[in-house]
Write a protein that holds these residues in place. Sequence first.
Motif, PDB file in Angstrom:
ATOM      1  N   LYS A 107      -8.316  -4.068  -1.681  1.00 28.97           N
ATOM      2  CA  LYS A 107      -8.413  -2.603  -1.591  1.00 28.97           C
ATOM      3  C   LYS A 107      -9.440  -2.110  -2.606  1.00 28.97           C
ATOM      4  CE  LYS A 107      -3.951  -1.710  -2.212  1.00 28.97           C
ATOM      5  NZ  LYS A 107      -2.722  -0.872  -2.237  1.00 28.97           N
ATOM      6  N   GLU A 155      -7.972   4.225   3.481  1.00 32.67           N
ATOM      7  CA  GLU A 155      -6.736   4.142   2.700  1.00 32.67           C
ATOM      8  C   GLU A 155      -5.711   5.206   3.097  1.00 32.67           C
ATOM      9  OE1 GLU A 155      -7.623   4.629  -1.403  1.00 32.67           O
ATOM     10  OE2 GLU A 155      -8.302   6.702  -1.212  1.00 32.67           O
ATOM     11  N   ILE A 185      -9.202  -0.226   2.819  1.00 29.53           N
ATOM     12  CA  ILE A 185      -8.487  -1.495   2.804  1.00 29.53           C
ATOM     13  C   ILE A 185      -9.316  -2.470   3.626  1.00 29.53           C
ATOM     14  CG2 ILE A 185      -6.371  -2.695   3.463  1.00 29.53           C
ATOM     15  CD1 ILE A 185      -4.984   0.062   3.149  1.00 29.53           C
ATOM     16  N   HIS A 195       0.850  -1.192   0.000  1.00 30.20           N
ATOM     17  CA  HIS A 195       0.000   0.000   0.000  1.00 30.20           C
ATOM     18  C   HIS A 195       0.885   1.241   0.000  1.00 30.20           C
ATOM     19  CE1 HIS A 195      -3.574   2.377   0.403  1.00 30.20           C
ATOM     20  NE2 HIS A 195      -3.157   2.923   1.537  1.00 30.20           N
TER      21      HIS A 195
END
Length: 319
Positions: free
Chosen positions: A203, A230, A208, A142
């Motif tokens: 995601k 996120e 997430i 991420h």
Amino acid sequence: MDNTLQYNNPIIEQRADPWVYKHEDGYYYFTGSVPEYDRIEVRRAKTIEGLRDAEPVTVWRKFETGPLSANIWAPEIHYIDSKWYVYFAAARTTETRDGLFDHRMFALECDAANPLEGNWTEKGQVKSKWETFCLDATSFEHRGVRYYVWAQKDPDIEGNSNLYIAEMENPWTLKEKQVMISTPEYDWEKIGFYVNEGAAVIKRNGKIFMTFSGSATDFNYCMGLLYADEDADLMNPDSWKKLDHPVFQTSEKTGQYGPGHNSFTVSEDGETDVLIYHGRNYKEIEGDPLYDPNRHTRAQVITWDEDGFPVFGEPAPDA
């Protein structure tokens, strides 16, 4: 998104803890626990249902003795920095026990374009804060940071396993800081065993989402859901919220029992999210559920509600 898309289940019989990854080469790669718990297999196909008849290739076998000699559980295959990695859990066999609940986490690496043809090398144990029972590692990226999520027994917390997250130094080494993001707290997470395990990440819609499984591996096994924004600090436990109810569970109506330990992939056209999970088609089990081989790999479409959350529905009946 194709809400009419359906898969003929089961996809693969007698493969638990299923992991399906669709690679940039157009193939779906599959691995999962085999009933003998003695090896790691990988197979690939151009379609999800094609995995059913795809030839499995054994990429690693357990040792006769030592920490990699028993109960090879829940392998996952990942593609990180142009190399393939398999994360898995293994235990040691002794004269007095078969290694049950003595697991540690390990990693394998392969630099071939096709992981079914390349050589796999052991990268050793993926070590965390404690030398205690741990398993079911997954990894996701991420915003340029690689994370590792796993289930482990904290010596100071009642129960069998909680979920932890850490950043990674490299694909087989964790940074020192690890934090707990979930512990069994609701009744549906604590039937038979106090369990949070089998995490998987997807995601979507500014969030997430992390599924996980709870309770014993019989018909009480079910899936829960964590989520974080996120933009949140994923290493802050307060960033993660847990729904107070299971999102996927046994359905007497459809004849599916103990669905869980899932992964996520996408449909063949890349437009629709697909849940991959295991479950049984009968309720009563003789002996320890872990040694009942009939947890079959299944697939079904995920939909999304108006708030952007995944809707799993009921596990579909066998075709």
